[in-house]
Design a protein around this motif. Structure first.
Motif, PDB file in Angstrom:
ATOM      1  N   GLU A 149      77.484-113.416   9.144  1.00 23.07           N
ATOM      2  CA  GLU A 149      78.478-114.312   9.719  1.00 23.07           C
ATOM      3  C   GLU A 149      77.863-115.236  10.758  1.00 23.07           C
ATOM      4  OE1 GLU A 149      81.718-112.112  11.262  1.00 23.07           O
ATOM      5  OE2 GLU A 149      82.317-111.245   9.329  1.00 23.07           O
ATOM      6  N   GLU A 150      76.776-114.792  11.391  1.00 26.50           N
ATOM      7  CA  GLU A 150      76.155-115.572  12.458  1.00 26.50           C
ATOM      8  C   GLU A 150      75.053-116.506  11.967  1.00 26.50           C
ATOM      9  OE1 GLU A 150      76.041-113.160  16.446  1.00 26.50           O
ATOM     10  OE2 GLU A 150      75.344-111.875  14.827  1.00 26.50           O
ATOM     11  N   LEU A 151      74.354-116.115  10.890  1.00 27.43           N
ATOM     12  CA  LEU A 151      73.195-116.885  10.447  1.00 27.43           C
ATOM     13  C   LEU A 151      73.128-116.953   8.926  1.00 27.43           C
ATOM     14  CD1 LEU A 151      70.538-115.407  12.887  1.00 27.43           C
ATOM     15  CD2 LEU A 151      71.405-117.749  12.935  1.00 27.43           C
ATOM     16  N   ARG A 152      72.904-118.180   8.426  1.00 28.87           N
ATOM     17  CA  ARG A 152      72.670-118.345   7.001  1.00 28.87           C
ATOM     18  C   ARG A 152      71.200-118.067   6.698  1.00 28.87           C
ATOM     19  NH1 ARG A 152      76.032-123.508   4.608  1.00 28.87           N
ATOM     20  NH2 ARG A 152      78.089-122.920   5.385  1.00 28.87           N
ATOM     21  N   LEU A 153      70.860-118.146   5.418  1.00 28.98           N
ATOM     22  CA  LEU A 153      69.483-117.938   5.006  1.00 28.98           C
ATOM     23  C   LEU A 153      68.718-119.252   5.007  1.00 28.98           C
ATOM     24  CD1 LEU A 153      69.880-115.433   2.045  1.00 28.98           C
ATOM     25  CD2 LEU A 153      69.095-114.950   4.359  1.00 28.98           C
ATOM     26  N   GLY A 154      67.456-119.208   5.444  1.00 28.98           N
ATOM     27  CA  GLY A 154      66.582-120.360   5.410  1.00 28.98           C
ATOM     28  C   GLY A 154      66.034-120.580   4.008  1.00 28.98           C
ATOM     29  N   PRO A 155      64.969-121.372   3.868  1.00 26.85           N
ATOM     30  CA  PRO A 155      64.388-121.651   2.546  1.00 26.85           C
ATOM     31  C   PRO A 155      63.993-120.370   1.817  1.00 26.85           C
ATOM     32  CG  PRO A 155      63.461-123.097   4.219  1.00 26.85           C
ATOM     33  CD  PRO A 155      64.254-122.071   4.952  1.00 26.85           C
ATOM     34  N   SER A 156      64.262-120.313   0.531  1.00 26.82           N
ATOM     35  CA  SER A 156      64.047-119.086  -0.243  1.00 26.82           C
ATOM     36  C   SER A 156      62.608-118.568  -0.244  1.00 26.82           C
ATOM     37  CB  SER A 156      64.509-119.294  -1.692  1.00 26.82           C
ATOM     38  OG  SER A 156      63.831-120.372  -2.288  1.00 26.82           O
ATOM     39  N   PRO A 157      61.576-119.406  -0.136  1.00 27.01           N
ATOM     40  CA  PRO A 157      60.220-118.835  -0.130  1.00 27.01           C
ATOM     41  C   PRO A 157      59.880-118.051   1.124  1.00 27.01           C
ATOM     42  CG  PRO A 157      60.181-121.149  -0.781  1.00 27.01           C
ATOM     43  CD  PRO A 157      61.533-120.880  -0.218  1.00 27.01           C
ATOM     44  N   TYR A 158      60.733-118.125   2.171  1.00 24.99           N
ATOM     45  CA  TYR A 158      60.379-117.517   3.450  1.00 24.99           C
ATOM     46  C   TYR A 158      61.375-116.446   3.880  1.00 24.99           C
ATOM     47  CZ  TYR A 158      57.489-121.669   3.463  1.00 24.99           C
ATOM     48  OH  TYR A 158      56.593-122.644   3.116  1.00 24.99           O
ATOM     49  N   LEU A 159      61.838-115.661   2.918  1.00 24.60           N
ATOM     50  CA  LEU A 159      62.850-114.652   3.213  1.00 24.60           C
ATOM     51  C   LEU A 159      62.322-113.225   3.092  1.00 24.60           C
ATOM     52  CD1 LEU A 159      65.903-116.263   1.366  1.00 24.60           C
ATOM     53  CD2 LEU A 159      65.185-116.552   3.749  1.00 24.60           C
ATOM     54  N   ASN A 160      61.025-113.070   2.786  1.00 25.83           N
ATOM     55  CA  ASN A 160      60.440-111.747   2.618  1.00 25.83           C
ATOM     56  C   ASN A 160      59.259-111.550   3.555  1.00 25.83           C
ATOM     57  OD1 ASN A 160      61.886-110.677   0.078  1.00 25.83           O
ATOM     58  ND2 ASN A 160      61.199-112.711  -0.546  1.00 25.83           N
ATOM     59  N   SER A 161      59.158-110.360   4.117  1.00 22.63           N
ATOM     60  CA  SER A 161      58.017-110.014   4.952  1.00 22.63           C
ATOM     61  C   SER A 161      57.676-108.550   4.733  1.00 22.63           C
ATOM     62  CB  SER A 161      58.326-110.261   6.437  1.00 22.63           C
ATOM     63  OG  SER A 161      57.184-110.046   7.236  1.00 22.63           O
ATOM     64  N   GLU A 162      56.385-108.273   4.580  1.00 26.20           N
ATOM     65  CA  GLU A 162      55.945-106.903   4.322  1.00 26.20           C
ATOM     66  C   GLU A 162      54.999-106.441   5.417  1.00 26.20           C
ATOM     67  OE1 GLU A 162      55.131-105.485   0.247  1.00 26.20           O
ATOM     68  OE2 GLU A 162      53.136-104.985   1.005  1.00 26.20           O
ATOM     69  N   LEU A 163      55.347-105.343   6.042  1.00 23.43           N
ATOM     70  CA  LEU A 163      54.527-104.728   7.084  1.00 23.43           C
ATOM     71  C   LEU A 163      53.859-103.483   6.504  1.00 23.43           C
ATOM     72  CD1 LEU A 163      53.616-104.290  10.048  1.00 23.43           C
ATOM     73  CD2 LEU A 163      55.801-103.128  10.421  1.00 23.43           C
ATOM     74  N   SER A 164      52.536-103.400   6.630  1.00 21.81           N
ATOM     75  CA  SER A 164      51.815-102.214   6.169  1.00 21.81           C
ATOM     76  C   SER A 164      51.039-101.626   7.341  1.00 21.81           C
ATOM     77  CB  SER A 164      50.861-102.561   5.021  1.00 21.81           C
ATOM     78  OG  SER A 164      49.875-103.479   5.442  1.00 21.81           O
ATOM     79  N   TRP A 165      50.899-100.307   7.347  1.00 20.83           N
ATOM     80  CA  TRP A 165      50.140 -99.682   8.420  1.00 20.83           C
ATOM     81  C   TRP A 165      49.460 -98.404   7.951  1.00 20.83           C
ATOM     82  CZ3 TRP A 165      55.339 -99.179   7.854  1.00 20.83           C
ATOM     83  CH2 TRP A 165      55.939 -97.920   8.062  1.00 20.83           C
ATOM     84  N   ASN A 166      48.352 -98.105   8.605  1.00 24.53           N
ATOM     85  CA  ASN A 166      47.581 -96.900   8.345  1.00 24.53           C
ATOM     86  C   ASN A 166      46.731 -96.612   9.578  1.00 24.53           C
ATOM     87  OD1 ASN A 166      45.301 -98.645   8.196  1.00 24.53           O
ATOM     88  ND2 ASN A 166      45.723 -99.008   6.035  1.00 24.53           N
ATOM     89  N   ASN A 167      45.833 -95.687   9.494  1.00 22.84           N
ATOM     90  CA  ASN A 167      44.886 -95.511  10.586  1.00 22.84           C
ATOM     91  C   ASN A 167      43.468 -95.600  10.049  1.00 22.84           C
ATOM     92  OD1 ASN A 167      44.566 -93.057   9.338  1.00 22.84           O
ATOM     93  ND2 ASN A 167      45.347 -91.821  11.025  1.00 22.84           N
ATOM     94  N   SER A 168      43.316 -96.535   9.111  1.00 23.69           N
ATOM     95  CA  SER A 168      42.004 -96.803   8.534  1.00 23.69           C
ATOM     96  C   SER A 168      41.677 -98.275   8.745  1.00 23.69           C
ATOM     97  CB  SER A 168      41.998 -96.433   7.047  1.00 23.69           C
ATOM     98  OG  SER A 168      43.028 -97.117   6.369  1.00 23.69           O
ATOM     99  N   ILE A 169      40.815 -98.820   7.933  1.00 22.85           N
ATOM    100  CA  ILE A 169      40.411-100.214   8.111  1.00 22.85           C
ATOM    101  C   ILE A 169      41.594-101.128   7.822  1.00 22.85           C
ATOM    102  CG2 ILE A 169      38.886-102.034   7.278  1.00 22.85           C
ATOM    103  CD1 ILE A 169      36.839 -99.895   6.610  1.00 22.85           C
ATOM    104  N   PRO A 170      41.958-101.998   8.764  1.00 29.08           N
ATOM    105  CA  PRO A 170      43.081-102.912   8.520  1.00 29.08           C
ATOM    106  C   PRO A 170      42.726-103.971   7.477  1.00 29.08           C
ATOM    107  CG  PRO A 170      41.979-103.485  10.563  1.00 29.08           C
ATOM    108  CD  PRO A 170      41.359-102.206  10.089  1.00 29.08           C
ATOM    109  N   ALA A 171      43.720-104.406   6.743  1.00 26.60           N
ATOM    110  CA  ALA A 171      43.494-105.417   5.708  1.00 26.60           C
ATOM    111  C   ALA A 171      43.317-106.792   6.335  1.00 26.60           C
ATOM    112  CB  ALA A 171      44.663-105.432   4.728  1.00 26.60           C
ATOM    113  N   PRO A 172      42.448-107.630   5.760  1.00 24.62           N
ATOM    114  CA  PRO A 172      42.326-109.001   6.251  1.00 24.62           C
ATOM    115  C   PRO A 172      43.577-109.792   5.891  1.00 24.62           C
ATOM    116  CG  PRO A 172      41.085-108.756   4.226  1.00 24.62           C
ATOM    117  CD  PRO A 172      41.581-107.388   4.598  1.00 24.62           C
ATOM    118  N   THR A 173      43.904-110.776   6.698  1.00 25.42           N
ATOM    119  CA  THR A 173      45.088-111.595   6.420  1.00 25.42           C
ATOM    120  C   THR A 173      44.770-113.081   6.353  1.00 25.42           C
ATOM    121  OG1 THR A 173      45.618-111.610   8.773  1.00 25.42           O
ATOM    122  CG2 THR A 173      46.712-109.949   7.421  1.00 25.42           C
ATOM    123  N   ASN A 174      43.611-113.495   6.888  1.00 21.95           N
ATOM    124  CA  ASN A 174      43.243-114.906   6.795  1.00 21.95           C
ATOM    125  C   ASN A 174      42.776-115.206   5.374  1.00 21.95           C
ATOM    126  OD1 ASN A 174      40.886-117.065   6.970  1.00 21.95           O
ATOM    127  ND2 ASN A 174      42.364-117.487   8.587  1.00 21.95           N
TER     128      ASN A 174
END
Length: 288
Positions: A149-174
């Motif tokens: 009711e407070e906020l509509r959705l922005g552009p469809s390509p930017y509606l997903n985000s995935e967070l991953s975690w462990n205690n090993s080598i972190p994945a590169p993101t660049n």
């Protein structure tokens, strides 16, 4: 006579213009059109966050190696407002995608999801819990923004985000460092792909074990390849240009292939991807 006619004609045109302007609807700002979206890269955390065009998702990785003895850490997944800041906090609606989420119940807590009053950026605040299992596996949590009711959705390509975690080598993101991974490890169709979907912690461990790379974040040693705010301070892989020029990547891929054969001999089984789209499949070095 003609002069008077021209004057009358001009006055008529001006009058018509004034009437038309008065009748036209003047567009005004309407808060009902305010929307929310994820971002490609968080301005607060350029080292861990990236956006994949192919997957239409922002990927964020965290390793408890950075806080080895912490039982839990609080992490903010940034969300951005499209519109004007409000005088009150606004709740951000979301759902957790069960098909893309591997984090078990109890491994995380959602603390809040909002855009604060007077701000254009907010966050989905998540508490991540450390666990012994995270030394050999990676948990993932996929968020999908929802309309409220407070906020509509922005552009469809930017509606997903995935967070991953462990205690090993972190994945590169660049993207330039992800290319290095895909030059060395088989998975993506293109060896210079910038998609992170095939990355796994076990494959990164294999690269580290085979090459001994752990100082690419040191700007005094590798300034031209890493060690900058633009490319991040990732220590386990260089930017792809460091190994692409001169075909050095072919030799490094062979070194990794030899290590994987040695691993299979010593353990009696192949090293398997522990996360990503190839989870459960053998880690394989690229061949050239």
């Amino acid at each position: 006579m003609k002069t008077n006619q021209y004057k009358l004609l001009l006055l008529g045109m001006l009058a018509a213009g004034i009437t038309a302007c008065g009748d036209a609807e003047i567009m005004t700002y309407d808060a009902q059109y305010d929307a929310v979206r994820f971002t490609g890269v968080s301005p607060q955390d350029t080292l861990r966050t990236t956006y994949s065009t192919n997957n239409q998702c922002s990927f964020i990785s965290y390793s408890f190696i950075e806080n080895a003895f912490a039982e839990s850490i609080d992490y903010d997944i940034p969300v951005f407002l499209i519109g004007k800041p409000a005088a009150t906090d606004r709740t951000v609606a979301y759902r957790i995608d069960p098909e893309k989420t591997t984090a078990p119940e109890g491994s995380y807590d959602i603390l809040s999801a909002s855009i604060p009053a007077g701000k254009s950026m907010g966050a989905i605040k998540v508490r991540l819990h450390n666990a012994e299992e995270l030394s050999s596996t990676t948990y993932t949590l996929r968020f999908q923004l929802q309309e409220s009711e407070e906020l509509r959705l922005g552009p469809s390509p930017y509606l997903n985000s995935e967070l991953s975690w462990n205690n090993s080598i972190p994945a590169p993101t660049n993207s330039n460092i992800i290319r290095s991974y895909n030059l060395l490890i088989a998975g993506q169709a293109s060896n210079v792909s910038t998609s992170p979907s095939c990355i796994s912690s076990n494959a990164l461990k294999a690269i580290y074990a085979a090459t001994g790379w752990d100082d690419w974040d040191d700007p005094t040693k590798h300034t031209i390849h890493n060690g900058s705010d633009t490319y991040g301070y990732y220590k386990y892989l260089p930017r792809y240009t460091a190994i692409y020029n001169g075909d050095a990547y072919k030799a490094y891929a062979k070194v990794i292939a030899d290590y994987l054969e040695q691993y299979k001999t010593e353990h009696g089984e192949e090293l398997l991807h522990d996360s990503g789209s190839l989870q459960g499949e053998p880690v394989t070095a690229r061949t050239y």
